[in-house]
Design a protein around this motif. Sequence first.
Motif, PDB file in Angstrom:
ATOM      1  N   LEU A  34       0.873  -0.765   0.114  1.00  0.00           N
ATOM      2  CA  LEU A  34      -0.212   0.105   0.276  1.00  0.00           C
ATOM      3  C   LEU A  34       0.834   1.226   0.065  1.00  0.00           C
ATOM      4  O   LEU A  34       0.576   2.149  -0.386  1.00  0.00           O
ATOM      5  N   GLY A  35       2.474   0.897   0.202  1.00  0.00           N
ATOM      6  CA  GLY A  35       3.286   2.040   0.318  1.00  0.00           C
ATOM      7  C   GLY A  35       2.490   2.878   1.474  1.00  0.00           C
ATOM      8  O   GLY A  35       3.339   4.830   1.180  1.00  0.00           O
ATOM      9  N   VAL A  36       2.949   2.309   2.580  1.00  0.00           N
ATOM     10  CA  VAL A  36       3.166   2.646   3.989  1.00  0.00           C
ATOM     11  C   VAL A  36       4.168   2.719   4.447  1.00  0.00           C
ATOM     12  O   VAL A  36       5.053   1.746   4.361  1.00  0.00           O
ATOM     13  N   GLN A  90      -2.591   0.821  12.102  1.00  0.00           N
ATOM     14  CA  GLN A  90      -3.856   2.266  11.478  1.00  0.00           C
ATOM     15  C   GLN A  90      -3.111   2.216  10.996  1.00  0.00           C
ATOM     16  O   GLN A  90      -4.098   2.899  10.193  1.00  0.00           O
ATOM     17  N   ALA A  91      -2.036   2.504  10.384  1.00  0.00           N
ATOM     18  CA  ALA A  91      -2.106   3.020   9.067  1.00  0.00           C
ATOM     19  C   ALA A  91      -2.426   2.605   8.132  1.00  0.00           C
ATOM     20  O   ALA A  91      -2.846   2.832   6.887  1.00  0.00           O
ATOM     21  N   VAL A  92      -2.040   0.732   7.768  1.00  0.00           N
ATOM     22  CA  VAL A  92      -2.186   0.012   7.119  1.00  0.00           C
ATOM     23  C   VAL A  92      -4.015   0.407   6.977  1.00  0.00           C
ATOM     24  O   VAL A  92      -4.265   0.589   5.908  1.00  0.00           O
ATOM     25  N   LEU A  93      -4.593   0.315   8.020  1.00  0.00           N
ATOM     26  CA  LEU A  93      -5.924   0.333   7.831  1.00  0.00           C
ATOM     27  C   LEU A  93      -6.605   1.476   7.293  1.00  0.00           C
ATOM     28  O   LEU A  93      -7.222   1.744   6.761  1.00  0.00           O
ATOM     29  N   VAL A 112      -5.856   1.527   3.950  1.00  0.00           N
ATOM     30  CA  VAL A 112      -7.102   0.594   2.963  1.00  0.00           C
ATOM     31  C   VAL A 112      -8.716   1.294   2.735  1.00  0.00           C
ATOM     32  O   VAL A 112      -8.526   1.307   1.363  1.00  0.00           O
ATOM     33  N   ILE A 113      -8.727   1.674   3.858  1.00  0.00           N
ATOM     34  CA  ILE A 113     -10.013   2.655   3.821  1.00  0.00           C
ATOM     35  C   ILE A 113      -9.735   3.890   2.770  1.00  0.00           C
ATOM     36  O   ILE A 113     -10.740   4.057   1.730  1.00  0.00           O
TER      37      ILE A 113
END
Length: 257
Positions: free
Chosen positions: A146-148, A160-163, A166-167
Amino acid sequence: MMKHLLAATALLWSLVLPPTGFSFASDFYKGFADDLHSKQDVREDKEELYERIFMEMEAKELGIETENKGLKQIAKQVAETKIKRSARKLGLETEGKDIKELAKEVHHAEVKQKADELGIDQKGKDPQLLAENVYEEMLRQKAEELGVEKDERDLRGLKQAVLKAVIKNEADELGIDRKGKSVQRLREDIHDQKLIQTAEELDLETMDKDTSDLFDEIVTEHAEEAKKKRLFPFEKRDGDFFWDTMKKTHHGQMNNE
């Protein structure tokens, strides 16, 4: 908070009305409270109905008879059947085993399979530690996908950053304007947009209907068709193992943001 609201309402009436108006204020307060309780009862009844519909559909797929059975009984049979089916696929013995212990065995076997796929060393690791290692690696891979940014983030912060990513990605895919919106607001917009898309796919009338009405109509009248077409709220998420592991390892904290 609602108790404070009710108390404040009653206090307001007692301040602005003369003593002769007290009976009216009391009646108003009682009517207001009764209305709130009535709405709460209706909402809880609806939620139980939706849960039963979802559960009965899952039971039907598993060949479980649901007639004259309570929701808890159906849910228990569905869970046990799914655990035993997974156990058999994994080559685990099911005969005479406690279902909770079997569920642990199934999850551990799935984690071990995933650990092998990810090249994680399993030597000397208990099931909990291995599950955490698998989860962490999957989370880091998801972040990279996701490029996080992963630098200087603890595991919770990375989750939290991944979620959030995603959203935001899902909002972009659905053409939702993200400007100035919180993650919670985006979640709500995604939910509403998906319901509208489902309604359109099912050729349902959407004019003058809010999303709660659409959800009710889809689930109570068109659930079979929506599930067959894999439409929201029956679509299957890609990478289910990742999300299931996230929930099991961190006790469902993904919904707390």
